[in-house]
Each structure stands twice: as C-alpha cells, then as structure tokens.
Write an enzyme that holds these catalytic residues in place. Structure first.
Site, PDB file in Angstrom:
ATOM      1  N   ILE A  52       0.808  -1.221   0.000  1.00  0.00           N
ATOM      2  CA  ILE A  52       0.000   0.000   0.000  1.00  0.00           C
ATOM      3  C   ILE A  52       0.838   1.267   0.000  1.00  0.00           C
ATOM      4  CG2 ILE A  52      -1.988  -1.091   1.086  1.00  0.00           C
ATOM      5  CD1 ILE A  52      -1.123   0.053   3.735  1.00  0.00           C
ATOM      6  N   GLY A  53       2.160   1.124   0.027  1.00  0.00           N
ATOM      7  CA  GLY A  53       2.970   2.341  -0.019  1.00  0.00           C
ATOM      8  C   GLY A  53       4.447   2.026  -0.063  1.00  0.00           C
TER       9      GLY A  53
ATOM     10  N   GLY B  62       8.298   4.450   0.122  1.00  0.00           N
ATOM     11  CA  GLY B  62       8.952   5.755   0.150  1.00  0.00           C
ATOM     12  C   GLY B  62      10.433   5.584   0.367  1.00  0.00           C
ATOM     13  N   GLY B  63      11.095   6.687   0.634  1.00  0.00           N
ATOM     14  CA  GLY B  63      12.537   6.645   0.806  1.00  0.00           C
ATOM     15  C   GLY B  63      12.956   5.993   2.102  1.00  0.00           C
ATOM     16  N   MET B  64      12.031   5.850   3.060  1.00  0.00           N
ATOM     17  CA  MET B  64      12.405   5.312   4.364  1.00  0.00           C
ATOM     18  C   MET B  64      11.778   3.959   4.663  1.00  0.00           C
ATOM     19  SD  MET B  64      12.579   8.647   6.851  1.00  0.00           S
ATOM     20  CE  MET B  64      10.953   9.282   6.555  1.00  0.00           C
ATOM     21  N   ALA B  65      10.702   3.590   3.994  1.00  0.00           N
ATOM     22  CA  ALA B  65      10.035   2.331   4.343  1.00  0.00           C
ATOM     23  C   ALA B  65       9.149   1.862   3.205  1.00  0.00           C
ATOM     24  CB  ALA B  65       9.212   2.492   5.613  1.00  0.00           C
TER      25      ALA B  65
ATOM     26  N   VAL C 299       5.453  -0.270   2.815  1.00  0.00           N
ATOM     27  CA  VAL C 299       4.288  -0.471   3.670  1.00  0.00           C
ATOM     28  C   VAL C 299       3.379  -1.514   3.038  1.00  0.00           C
ATOM     29  CG1 VAL C 299       2.390   0.662   4.889  1.00  0.00           C
ATOM     30  CG2 VAL C 299       4.474   1.948   4.362  1.00  0.00           C
TER      31      VAL C 299
ATOM     32  N   ASP D  94       4.149  15.651  13.466  1.00  0.00           N
ATOM     33  CA  ASP D  94       3.609  15.605  12.101  1.00  0.00           C
ATOM     34  C   ASP D  94       2.086  15.453  12.115  1.00  0.00           C
ATOM     35  OD1 ASP D  94       3.903  15.802   9.379  1.00  0.00           O
ATOM     36  OD2 ASP D  94       4.304  13.687   9.055  1.00  0.00           O
TER      37      ASP D  94
END
Length: 582
Positions: A15-16, A18-21, A23, A129
């Site tokens: 479902i996702g 990115g640069g860090m994880a 998902v 955040d």
C-alpha cells in the site's frame, strides 16, 4: 501467484513505498482475522531511530486513540514494525469528498487529537507531524492518531522531509524548519493541530509556498487570512482559537495541549447551547406557525398574506435594495430611522418559513470586523446590551439544514442610525503609530491614530489591534460617565524591518569555479541557504572561503536532500557530486 510472508504475516497487498520504508497490509499466519500494517525499514541508521521511537510508543499503548504497535521484529537484514490496522478513512481522504467539515464535528475531532497530544506530552513524546492524513476516523466514528514519527508511505503526498527538519511543511511551525536543542515540540504539535482545525473549517491552508523555503518565509514574515474571511459562518470565538494556535511566536500560542483542548471544548459547548436554544425555538415557532396556518384557512388566503407582506416591505423600506424571489422580507426599522441602543430589536418575516438564520452587523458597510449571531429562529432578535452610537449595517440570511449559510445572493441588508438613551459621554483614543479600534468587539475605526466618539454611559471593552506590531492587540475597559470625556493612549512596538540580505559579492578574477553535479541530474541547488535558479549539473563562480551546498531531488515520491561543503580557492576549479539512491 505465490504467497509472500514477512515473518509470521502473510502479505495481502503493498500500500505504499517511500525513501524510508515499504508499507504492506498483511494478516497473521495463525490468526487470519488479525490484520496489521507492516512497515519495513532497510536503512540501518533509520532502523536504530525507529527502535527508539517504538520504545517510546510502547509508553502510549494505554490510549485507545493512538495507533498501536502490535509486533516489532527483524526479517533478514530488515526491521519490521507491525502496526494496528484501522478500518476507516483519514481526514485527508474525507476532505477530498466533503471540502470542509461541520463546525461541531471539526471541534470534536480537534479536541480528541489534543487529548491524545496531552496524553503523549505528559510522557515527553511529541508527534511532530499532526495533519489530516495522520488522523483517522474508524467505522465507529472514533478518532485515531497515527504515525508517531514512524516512516511515511507513498500514499501521503507531503512526505516528511529528510534531514533535521522533520514534518510536513504546510503544517510545520516556523521554528520547526530550523530546529535547535531549545525547540519546544509541544508547541510545534499545537501549531499543527491549529493548522489542521483551520483546514477542517475552511478547506484551505493558512499559508502557501512552492517549496519548503517559500513556506517557511511565508510563516515567518506574513499573517494568515482570518478563517472568517474564507467562511463567514465560523464563530469569532473559534476563529480566535485557531489564530492563537498558529501564532508565529511560540510564546503567544496555547502553552499546553490541555489549555487548547479546554478552549475548544468550551467553544463546542457554547455552540451546542446555541443550537439547543435554536432547535427549541424552531420547534415552538413551527407549532405556532401551524396553528396560525390553520386559522388563516378560514380568514385569509395565504397568497393574500404574502401580497400584504410585499406591500408592507415596499412602503416601509423604500431605500433598501430590491428583494429577490425567495429572499427574506425585513420588517423595519426603515433605513435611516433611529434605533435606540438600549434594546435594539430587529424583526423579519420569511415566506419560505425557514428554521434558522444568521445575523451579522457592523459599523462598516464592507462588514469588516462584523459580529455574528447564529442559531436565530422566529421573527425577531432583541439585543441584550447597548451598542455604541453610529450607523449600523445589518444583514440576515438563512442557514441550510446542514448548518452552513445558504445562497448568499438573497442576503437582505439595511443601515440604521443608533442613538443613545439618556446620558452620554465621550471616549477619546490615541494610538501610536495607528491601529484598528474595536468597541465591544465591533470595529469602530480602521488604521487610525486618533478616534473620538460619543457613547452611552456604561462600561465598554476596548480592543486595539496592529498586526505589524509585536503586541498584535491591546485590550482595555473604559467606564463612560454622564458628560465625561475619557481619554486613552496606546502604543505599539513595531519591530525593526528584517535587513535585506547582502548581495553576493561581485564575481572577480579571484573567484573559484564550483561544478555541482548529481546522478540523476535535475536536482535543486541551495548554496549557503539560498535557492538557486539553476539545477544540476551547473558551474558556479563563488568567492573564496567555505560554502555549504545542498542538493534536493524527488526520488520515488520523496524529496531527498544531500549536503556537502566546499572550501573555494581563488582561480581554482572544484567539483561537488551528489548521488541519489534510486
């Protein structure tokens, strides 16, 4: 298709990323009904940071409104965090469908978020955040706060910035862009909660910017539009709560999440009380109206009543603007007629028999600084307190069943002079350098350095505002006695203008060349804090000395920032290369 397992969890879908994880949505191997969100962290440095975050989050496990960690384990070289799966939607997803939320629901959600922050702050844990995409509403209507510092997924278009500035620019406090050891992250969370409430109420963000630097400067050097300038039906009390929460000065905000929550709860309670009174009045008004309609069937046709009402409006309100079909017909006072300020009464009739109305009045025909009275029903409203002398402008409009103002086109309005009853005195105000002057929350003068007016005897609340000053607003009271002259002087402190940054030194033969490149090309270049118009690859002529070079590039939906320094020597060529991971 072969099933994929991560530890004891079977992956349902990705479902996702990115640069860090990365998902995933998954279920437990032995408990198929146990759904979780898996976040896989492969960067060793980030993994250590997330272990510390997870340890802190364990302290918050007692709060049902916080998305919980279910499991924490290693899968080969990767760190895996199994988070609670919440069946519902984020506020961000909901706002894409509804644009804005009802005022009472916006307050309820914000109060719950502040309750979560209060709980976390007591344990020295700060979210950093808060924003609509990190607030979920489950199927039962419960509010859930997610992502306490854990990795962002690709589904969020405003991913947390890499580097020291952690957060989403649109919701970050000004001091969050360049944090120090003294940064109070409790006040950062309060700023984000206020920005979120602003967005829920208006459907707009208080500040805009094409990049993080423009967003930072907007928050540091400009003021946000007042929420009521975007949506006039927002009560002034709620507007003030929002503006206090997003004040650029941390000391001017609410100092704790509990303090802001209490203010939001109080505003919600008063709003509910008004709605209750309006509902009872509507119920009574409807019952009376039904009895009247029953009687009129035997006395006068309804059409005849409407014709008479139209004739009365024409005869007794000659200077008012023409009333459009379906508009409210105001019944006196006639424009220009004297209205005693002791207990001014406004009366109206509504052929369409709508149930609820909003009344606005001001001393200015542009309705700047107007006061709003919501939840009115029936055919009249009597003011319980005196108004200062002057010519008032009024407008009345119906409210839809959903609680928002109806079509503004049928707004009916008129002006009327207000004169005192009995004895009066004079107020004389001097303001240095100048300011907006409010009497009992009504704007009496805008941008004036001197002001004088005759007022009824009694006590008045004075508020003087200068948005460019350090104080912003000054509040005072004045007791006006018979034939007395009361003088007041107010001074604002105007901060010195921000000095214009010096122009870069002229390029001379003693400059050095710096060739800045990146793989891939096209990265934004920031030299000594200044964003350049050119992108990589590009050669700059810089003065001798130490320079800080930042390259920023969006990779897989995430803005990555790499930093390097170069010591420039005159008449020399230097190379700075950045390599972004794909």
């Amino acid at each position: 298709m072969e099933e994929r397992y991560i530890g004891n969890y079977r992956v349902l879908e990705k479902i996702g990323a990115g640069g860090m994880a990365q998902v995933f949505l998954a279920v437990h191997r032995d408990v198929p009904n146990l759904k979780v969100i898996l976040k896989i962290v492969s960067d060793g440095q980030l993994a250590e940071r997330f272990k510390q975050e997870a340890d802190k989050l364990a302290l918050l496990d007692g709060n049902a409104s916080i998305c919980r960690i279910r499991h924490f384990f290693n899968d080969g070289d990767n760190l895996v965090i199994a988070m609670e799966y919440i069946e519902g939607v984020t506020l961000d997803e909901r706002l894409k469908r509804e644009a804005v939320l009802p005022i009472d629901e916006s307050l309820r959600i914000t109060a719950k978020v502040l309750e979560v922050l209060e709980f976390a702050h007591q344990r020295k844990i700060f979210h950093r955040d808060i924003k609509p995409s990190n607030i979920m509403i489950d199927k039962a209507g419960n509010v859930k706060v997610i992502d306490f510092g854990i990795a962002k997924s690709e589904t969020d278009p405003n991913l947390t910035l890499a580097g020291t500035a952690c957060g989403t620019p649109a919701y970050m406090a000004p001091e969050q862009f360049t944090p120090t050891a003294q940064t109070n992250y409790a006040l950062v969370d309060i700023y984000a909660a206020g920005t979120t409430l602003y967005y829920l109420l208006t459907g707009a963000l208080p500040f805009k910017g094409d990049n993080e630097f423009a967003m930072r400067d907007a928050k540091l050097f400009s003021e946000p539009p007042r929420p009521r300038s975007i949506k006039a039906s927002i009560p002034r009390e709620i507007e003030e709560i929002v503006l206090k929460a997003i004040d650029k000065e941390p000391k001017a905000r609410y100092q704790t999440a509990e303090e802001m929550r209490r203010a939001v709860d109080d505003a919600a309670r008063r709003l509910g009380e008004k709605d209750d009174v309006a509902t009872k009045a509507v119920s009574t008004s409807n019952s009376v109206a039904k009895r009247k309609r029953g009687s009129l069937r035997f006395v006068l046709p309804v059409a005849g009543v409407l014709i008479l009402a139209a004739i009365a409006a024409y005869l007794f309100w000659p200077s008012s603007p023409p009333i459009k079909t379906g508009a409210l017909a105001l019944i006196g006072p006639v424009s220009g007629e004297t209205l005693n300020t002791g207990q001014p009464t406004l009366r109206w009739s509504d052929p369409q028999e709508r149930n609820s109305f909003v009344l606005e009045y001001a001393l200015d025909s542009s309705f700047a600084g107007s006061r709003t009275i919501a939840g009115l029903s029936g055919g009249s409203y009597t003011f319980s307190s005196s108004l200062p002398n002057g010519t008032y402008y009024w407008r009345l409009y119906p409210v839809t069943a959903a609680g928002s103002p109806g079509d503004p086109s049928p707004w009916a309005y008129f002006s009327v002079n207000a004169t005192s009853i009995g004895a009066s005195g004079t107020i004389s105000i001097a303001v240095t350098p100048s300011g907006d002057i409010y009497l009992n929350d009504i704007l009496a003068a805008s941008g004036q350095s001197s002001f004088e007016r005759q007022l009824d005897t009694g006590r008045y609340v004075l508020r003087i505002e200068n948005e460019k000053s350090r104080e912003k607003r000054l509040v005072d009271t004045a007791d006006i006695g018979p034939d007395a002259v009361v003088s007041r002087r107010y001074s604002f402190t105007i901060p010195a203008p921000t000095p214009t940054p010096p122009s870069p030194p002229p390029v001379t033969a003693k400059s050095g060349e710096v060739r800045i490149g990146s793989q891939p090309r096209g990265a934004d270049i920031v030299i000594d804090g200044e964003l350049q118009r050119q992108k990589t690859n590009y050669t700059f002529k810089l003065s001798p000395g130490r320079h800080v070079i930042v390259a920023a590039l969006e990779v897989d939906g995430v803005t990555r920032r790499l930093v390097d320094t170069v010591v420039v020597v005159a008449d020399s060529v230097h190379k700075v290369a950045f390599e972004f991971e794909q």
